[in-house]
Design an enzyme around this catalytic site. Structure first.
Site, PDB file in Angstrom:
ATOM      1  N   ASP A 294       0.855  -1.189   0.000  1.00  0.00           N
ATOM      2  CA  ASP A 294       0.000   0.000   0.000  1.00  0.00           C
ATOM      3  C   ASP A 294       0.893   1.242   0.000  1.00  0.00           C
ATOM      4  OD1 ASP A 294      -2.911   1.068   0.616  1.00  0.00           O
ATOM      5  OD2 ASP A 294      -1.514   2.203   1.866  1.00  0.00           O
TER       6      ASP A 294
ATOM      7  N   ASN B 256      -2.309  12.928  -3.416  1.00  0.00           N
ATOM      8  CA  ASN B 256      -3.312  13.374  -4.383  1.00  0.00           C
ATOM      9  C   ASN B 256      -3.789  14.791  -4.078  1.00  0.00           C
ATOM     10  OD1 ASN B 256      -3.542  11.389  -6.311  1.00  0.00           O
ATOM     11  ND2 ASN B 256      -5.068  10.224  -5.185  1.00  0.00           N
TER      12      ASN B 256
ATOM     13  N   HIS C 180      -4.782  14.717  -8.834  1.00  0.00           N
ATOM     14  CA  HIS C 180      -5.110  13.321  -9.156  1.00  0.00           C
ATOM     15  C   HIS C 180      -4.411  12.835 -10.415  1.00  0.00           C
ATOM     16  CE1 HIS C 180      -8.175  12.526  -6.073  1.00  0.00           C
ATOM     17  NE2 HIS C 180      -8.429  13.820  -6.156  1.00  0.00           N
TER      18      HIS C 180
ATOM     19  N   ASP D 227      -2.322   9.492 -10.552  1.00  0.00           N
ATOM     20  CA  ASP D 227      -2.422   8.410 -11.533  1.00  0.00           C
ATOM     21  C   ASP D 227      -1.059   8.058 -12.103  1.00  0.00           C
ATOM     22  OD1 ASP D 227      -5.104   8.335 -11.138  1.00  0.00           O
ATOM     23  OD2 ASP D 227      -5.646   9.382 -12.987  1.00  0.00           O
TER      24      ASP D 227
ATOM     25  N   GLU E  94      -4.875   2.387  -4.032  1.00  0.00           N
ATOM     26  CA  GLU E  94      -3.414   2.378  -4.030  1.00  0.00           C
ATOM     27  C   GLU E  94      -2.848   1.096  -3.436  1.00  0.00           C
ATOM     28  OE1 GLU E  94      -4.676   4.706  -0.294  1.00  0.00           O
ATOM     29  OE2 GLU E  94      -5.400   4.284  -2.305  1.00  0.00           O
TER      30      GLU E  94
END
Length: 462
Positions: free
Chosen positions: A329, A337, A342, A346, A372
């Site tokens: 994780d 973010n 965002h 990505d 994630e």
């Protein structure tokens, strides 16, 4: 499709498109000549419409480019309102998808000259004017102009759509909702954009029986919905949208392949049929693989995880197998973010996907578990193998040195990892193994992140 072959509505529609495409292409080859006849122009317009309804953007652009080169030298003699509507409709689709083929640049200049003569409210001329407004609206958004002028232009388009059933190959109300959604996205009003998208999906469901309904449009909308939900941090809803997308993608692919198989059976003799069916099976296998891949990271998705885990167990009679699991994780990803945006988030997920894909060569099966979170599985491996792989992943990610100003444990992007291994015989054993790796991951988070914890260490301390 013959009645004895049956098939669902989508399959029958695809079959009809294949049949009409083949006949149209054959007729166009016979009609083609140095001069462009009215019959040939009508056939080009009809074939372009079939390609657009199928969602075959590549084919329709090849057709448009070839036809434009053929008539460019005698534009006034060969372009009537129907041809202008065809070119405008294809250009609008390209603009919406963010592409600008070479033929389109010079063609639009010719189309713009026709606008003053095409501002009637009825017939092909009115439809052409409306499509030109759509193209201008999309161009404004692509230039970052989403203020009052764009809103007024969208309002003009709404009025035009309200007086029509279809505009181009789309239901007029559906087209307006798609444009409205794009404007909201440019303004970063994601909740309103989601509402417009849902309205478009509802309208698609109500007009789904129309023969002009593009079935692959839903795929585009589900992908867009996943993005909008992720931007609003609605991860569970985004996962559900991904499931809907995957199911629809598989359904459409399956129905399309079945229709194509039936079409070939009607068209060719037995030997040709067998060769083409083999090609279809290979293509269907590739489509099936695509349906099991997360588009952002290139890793397997949850569906692929289920399928792979069953394959790893093998036959029940073979007995238990040794499996190792790594649950990973990204640390402080929400903060990343919020700080970097965002789109950059990505990009980080894609970079992590590249790091993890390298471990496939070492026998690991790698999946994006959600958001994630990532999961790695390997057969015939123990906890020591998994811990070594986890440490190598941490090292590879550290080597990339991706800045993370919002992290409290490091100046770069890091991951926390949980490792577990077990002998598994049934699917319940794999679920238990994943839970243990997840518990170890939470322990790694509790110990300060950016580290790896083995489940056996937790048991020993307990």
């Amino acid at each position: 499709m013959s009645k004895k072959k049956g098939g669902g509505e989508v399959q029958q529609r695809y079959y009809e498109w294949f049949r009409r495409t083949y006949r149209m292409q054959d007729a166009m080859r016979r009609e083609a000549g140095e001069t462009v006849s009215m019959k040939y122009r009508r056939m080009v317009c009809e074939l372009a419409r079939i390609y657009l309804v199928q969602g075959d953007v590549r084919q329709v652009n090849e057709l448009a480019a070839q036809f434009y080169r053929k008539i460019a030298g005698a534009w006034d003699e060969n372009v009537d309102w129907d041809v202008a509507v065809m070119f405008a409709g294809i250009s609008a689709v390209n603009r919406y998808l963010g592409s600008e083929p070479e033929w389109q640049k010079s063609c639009l200049r010719q189309l713009e000259k026709m606008v003053p003569d095409g501002r009637r409210k009825k017939g092909p001329a009115g439809e052409f004017s409306a499509l030109i407004e759509v193209i201008r609206f999309l161009f404004m958004l692509s230039c970052g102009e989403h203020g009052r002028e764009a809103e007024l232009l969208l309002e003009d388009i709404r009025k035009e759509c309200s007086s029509r059933v279809n505009l181009g190959v789309l239901h007029a109300d559906v087209l307006f909702r798609l444009l409205e959604m794009r404007l909201y996205i440019e303004k970063e009003m994601y909740q309103e954009a989601e509402a417009s998208l849902d309205a478009a999906l509802f309208l698609l469901n109500t007009v789904a029986g129309s023969r002009n309904y593009p079935p692959r449009l839903r795929l585009l909308l589900y992908r867009r919905k996943m993005t909008l939900l992720e931007k609003q941090n609605k991860l569970y809803a985004a996962l559900q949208a991904h499931k809907d997308y995957t199911a629809l993608y598989a359904h459409l692919s399956r129905e399309r392949e079945r229709a194509y198989t039936a079409f070939l059976q009607d068209l060719y003799d037995v030997k040709e049929q067998e060769r083409n069916i083999l090609k279809l099976r290979m293509k269907n296998r590739r489509l099936s693989e695509q349906a099991n891949v997360d588009a952002l990271t290139g890793l397997g998705n949850r569906k692929a995880l289920m399928r792979t885990s069953f394959q790893m167990l093998g036959k029940t009679a073979e007995g238990p197998v040794s499996l190792a699991c790594i649950m990973a994780d990204l640390d402080f990803f929400k903060a990343y973010n919020d700080h970097y945006g965002h789109l950059q988030g990505d990009s980080i997920l894609s970079s992590v996907g590249q790091v993890l894909r390298d471990f496939r060569k070492k026998g690991w099966q790698v999946f994006r578990y959600g958001g994630e979170e990532f999961l790695l599985l390997r057969r015939d491996a123990d906890e020591a193998d998994a811990k070594k792989a986890a440490e190598n992943i941490l090292s590879s990610l550290r080597h990339r040195a991706i800045p993370h100003k919002m992290s409290t444990v490091d100046e770069y992007v890091t991951m926390s990892m949980g490792v577990a291994s077990s002998r598994c015989h049934l699917s319940e054993d794999i679920r238990r193994l994943i839970r243990e790796a997840d518990e170890a991951l939470y322990s790694a988070k509790a110990r300060g992140r950016a580290c790896c914890v083995c489940f056996s260490e937790m048991e020993a301390r307990a």
